[in-house]
Design an enzyme around this catalytic site. Sequence first.
Site, PDB file in Angstrom:
ATOM      1  N   ARG A  31       0.796  -1.236   0.000  1.00 40.98           N
ATOM      2  CA  ARG A  31       0.000   0.000   0.000  1.00 40.98           C
ATOM      3  C   ARG A  31       0.825   1.281   0.000  1.00 40.98           C
ATOM      4  O   ARG A  31       0.301   2.363   0.020  1.00 40.98           O
ATOM      5  CB  ARG A  31      -1.009  -0.004   1.153  1.00 40.98           C
ATOM      6  N   HIS A  54     -12.712  -0.832   8.210  1.00 40.04           N
ATOM      7  CA  HIS A  54     -12.382   0.504   8.714  1.00 40.04           C
ATOM      8  C   HIS A  54     -13.059   0.725  10.060  1.00 40.04           C
ATOM      9  O   HIS A  54     -12.439   1.195  11.016  1.00 40.04           O
ATOM     10  CB  HIS A  54     -12.874   1.601   7.763  1.00 40.04           C
TER      11      HIS A  54
END
Lengths: 543, 459
Positions: free
Chosen positions: A94, A194
């Site tokens: 990422r 999340h």
Amino acid sequence: MQAKVNLPDPSLITEELINKYPAKVAKKRRKSIVVNDPETTPEVQANVRTVPGIITQRGCSYAGCKGVVLGPTRDIVNIVHGPIGCSFYAWLTRRNQTRPETPEHENYITYCFSTDMQEEHVVFGGEKKLKVAIQEAYDLFHPKAIAIFSTCPVGLIGDDVHAASREMKAKFGDCNVFGFSCEGYRGVSQSAGHHIANNGVFKHMVGNNNEVKAGKFKLNLLGEYNIGGDAFEIERIFDKCGITLVASFSGNSTVGAIENAHTADLNVIMCHRSINYMGDMMETKYGIPWMKVNFVGAESTTKSLRKIAEYFGDEELKARVEEVIAEEMPAVKAIIDEIRPRTEGKTAMLFVGGSRAHHYQDLFTELGMTTIAAGYEFAHRDDYEGREVLPKIKIDADSKNIEELKVTADPDLYNPRKTEAELEELKAKGLEINGYEGMMKQMMKKTLVVDDVSHYESEKLIELYKPDIFCAGIKEKYVVQKMGVPLKQLHSYDYGGPYTGFKGAVNFYKDIDRMVNNPVWKMIKAPWEKAESESLEASYVAS
Amino acid sequence: MLLRHTTKEVKEREGLTINPAKTCQPIGAMYAALGVHGCLPHSHGSQGCCSYHRSTLTRHYKEPVMAATSSFTEGASVFGGQANLLAAIETIFSVYDPEVIAVHSTCLSETIGDDLQQITKKAKDDGKIPEGKYVIYASTPSFVGSHITGYANMVVGMAEQFAKSIGEKNDKVNVIAGWMEPSDMREIKSLASRLGVKIVLFPDTSDVLDAPQTGKHEFYPKGGTTIAELISAGDSKCSLAVGCISAEPAAVALDKKCKVPFETVDMPIGLSATDRFIMALSKAGGVKVPDEITAERGRLVDVMADMEQYFYGKKVALFGDPDQLMPLTEFLLDLGMIPAHIVSGTPGNRFEKRMREILERAPGANFRNGAQADMFLLHQWIKNEPVDLLIGNTYGKYIARDEDIPFVRFGFPILDRIGHSYFPNIGYSGSLRLVEKILGVLMDRQDQTALEERFELVM
């Protein structure tokens, strides 16, 4: 506001996108494809299950929890409890940059930790192995914190990662150990992860260190993950303005900073989708308001800085912010003036993330380009239509499974930074205090909004609209480029960046100019192929 | 330092794997399935699996990697994934119209006990598979084996579920490719054609994962073994399995189902393994090796002889997958180099035994495979006994930079360079390319570090 470019009739396009689907699928997808009207912001179906087999961009809850939110913090040892793959695929992919204080300071981002679960653990349980792994990580590294991430089989076989974490934390005494039930099947996308990550970080980290550090204008930067160095650029600008960054959630962050975050006086939110829970919970428990900002785009950065100065209400800060803007903008303007004639009037499509499809429209606007279609991969209705729709969102079975923390005001630490009246006054000045207006109000009338776009739909959209650039992720990158359309990756930035702040805007302008005007797109046909079609044309004309 | 926490002292670990030298089965199954023409791989599990595998393969190939997922939610995980898979099959055939869907399982679907055979049968019974179309499957739980065994299992699925024997053997030889690059599969076809052996190669990812830029996205590129070829594999006169771990299981399955005798050879990496491959293929095809191939071999030997001084005695650390590591280690020994440290996350006794045999020529070499045979251990070994060269996938660059070791990328995944999918890594020409790469990094090192008075013009 209506698009300057000629758009095909969007209602016909909706039909084109779904007519090949089986009836049930078409019925479902129709609700996620909407012709925009910024005045009325029509309802978009979002955060619902993906149709199996449709070829989606979406990933899983684990990716949202470990990959997105917890991954960028450099001094946590993140152990993935499960078979090897989950940890392997999230290993350094990422691009969360980090800059340890010294070469000796901790940085585990380059490492990949896994319990490498085997069949015997699935049959007889994996908790024992997990505890051994935690012990070994502790013995090897003596980190400040160890986080455990559950993958799909863990929830099914009933391993209790929370109990194991508590036990090991008590045993060590000097290492915070906590777990996340972020199995990949939870929720309908990364979004569930999340939320789970927000809950865990809030419960286990925020508030652990009450030391109030120096700084006149102290804030946290929420939902900024320092991909390609984005957070570094924002830090540079904050420093220059005299704004103190207490903690970032979670780009270039440390355990220590997050534990101290509740001593800040404002939370500014970049990625609303992945971190709004944290803003709300800190507001309730500590009295820290949050405000939506956007540092993607030079104009947006300018606006965001002014909003921050307005929030603190300090004349000196306001003056300093204006000085910084005056210092930074000429360089940006010089580049824009040079590039804009080459990008003006071109079109873009953005299908990515939970905020990026909105934020990056600002940069395209600065380039004189029009966003003709956009959508998120894993956002909710409030990210499209604005937070005012929150009370109207139906909670379905998939969302119900995600824990909603019961947060109350802290008896000792709750301290409202602003009175209700002050907050109302700030809102009246246009500050998005505890609010977010969403993507659609900024998009032009008759543009298309598509949630969780499928592969089929994106190919159709490209065929029908022929955009000059398409923004998505790695899985879409080479598919779209094979169609002769450049694709800008907005997760990894094609290994470039930063794209935030003033310097980032310049990087982006240059990259887009290079991509849309690259000579390679005109070289696809071989000379003999071209000659063939030209001679055919010529002979046609001649006859 | 990028890997600043890696200690020199090696302590045995039992629970924690750090910096793995393997990944999980499903990605191998997905890769293999892309080697069938008109095939859409399908991941029966959570969305994340499919997304991660597609992303990793895309980063390695810089090419479209199309695949679908059953998109499990919590409900599916409790009640079983049958409804999701049936819905997926229906959607895929309506929207993407493949010749075949190749379904592989994941840790999630295996843990809840979904039976792919039963579900695909139900799909057929319910009429969800259009006439003339296929759904094949492979069981690839992530908590068993590695990406390599996942690849092997999907290739077994192709052999078992497609190959048929009509009872008349033809003159073709099945070449079952172990996990190798599209460029390598292309090279095998080229070698076979130059030898004059008719082959059925499966799987075959050439012209799939190295497709040209034409301005049009071909959802099903022109490459891939056709279903007709796969069916006919049951009547080939024999099979050659290229790789005992990733290819042989399919050869065994084919022998069992259709009585096609087989021979297993190493992947043709390096001189000796390519010699054995060429001998085996020429024997299977009943042909003599043409001079052209002998000359190609000769060019490789010539370079090995002419450049021997640069290889001799150099210590090498390497990591990767079994079917590559076995012949690669042998090749390094043939070059006069010393394989010093080797790890592979892929478990298996056969692999271990074979490596021990090869390493009899390198007493004192460290080798480990399976549990905790990871790059953290490899790095620790290197700290204790430094090496002159590191060979492995892209993740090796962190060790190479910290320890300042010349580094050659080889294996899967390679995320930061191109070439592996375009130029062969196997055969005499692939081996020559490997020799060139090794010499390149070793000589660059000499050029960078030589004293000025010892800086050489001619090398």
